[in-house]
Each structure stands twice: as C-alpha cells, then as structure tokens.
Design a protein around this motif. Structure first.
Motif, short mmCIF file in Angstrom:
data_model
loop_
_atom_site.label_atom_id
_atom_site.label_comp_id
_atom_site.label_asym_id
_atom_site.label_seq_id
_atom_site.Cartn_x
_atom_site.Cartn_y
_atom_site.Cartn_z
N PRO A 233 62.49 12.57 -41.19
CA PRO A 233 61.21 12.61 -41.91
C PRO A 233 61.24 13.41 -43.21
O PRO A 233 60.28 13.38 -43.97
N ALA A 234 62.35 14.10 -43.49
CA ALA A 234 62.47 14.85 -44.75
C ALA A 234 62.60 13.88 -45.94
O ALA A 234 62.33 14.28 -47.07
N PHE A 235 62.99 12.63 -45.68
CA PHE A 235 63.11 11.65 -46.74
C PHE A 235 61.79 10.91 -46.89
O PHE A 235 61.21 10.46 -45.91
N PRO A 236 61.32 10.75 -48.15
CA PRO A 236 60.06 10.02 -48.35
C PRO A 236 60.22 8.53 -48.07
O PRO A 236 61.27 7.95 -48.37
N LYS A 237 59.20 7.93 -47.51
CA LYS A 237 59.23 6.50 -47.21
C LYS A 237 59.33 5.70 -48.51
O LYS A 237 60.09 4.74 -48.61
#
Length: 63
Positions: free
Chosen positions: A36-40
């Motif tokens: 979840p640290a990476f943006p969608k």
C-alpha cells in the motif's frame, strides 16, 4: 487533450493502462496491490521508483 509522459511507468512490469468510457487514459500501478506504500495512480511523470521492474518480453502483451 495533452499527452503526459509517463516516465519509468512506460517500461515497468507493474504498469497497466486504464481507459475510461470517455477515452481518457490513466496509468495504474499494480504494485499497490501487494504494497500500500505505492500509489494506485502515481503522479506523472514518474522519474524514480523503488518498485520499478523492467517489463520483459514475457510482459509485452500486458496492459
């Protein structure tokens, strides 16, 4: 509509292009599914990314 360069995402195996019903295109990062640290939907152009993985020949039809 102006074309936005997508930087690293263009060559990344985690990128998927999404086309809306109105014809707009968005670059989605599939890496967000496992971390979840990476943006969608990363802000473009992406110039550096710790999750970057070069798309190989096996991934050529992806997206």
């Amino acid at each position: 509509m102006p074309v936005v360069p997508i930087g690293l995402c263009a060559a990344c195996r985690h990128q998927k292009l999404i086309r809306s019903g109105r014809g707009s295109e968005f670059s989605m990062c599939l890496k967000h599914r496992e971390d979840p640290a990476f943006p969608k939907y990363p802000r473009l152009p992406v110039q550096a990314c710790p999750g970057f993985a070069r798309r190989g020949e096996d991934d050529a039809g992806r997206g």
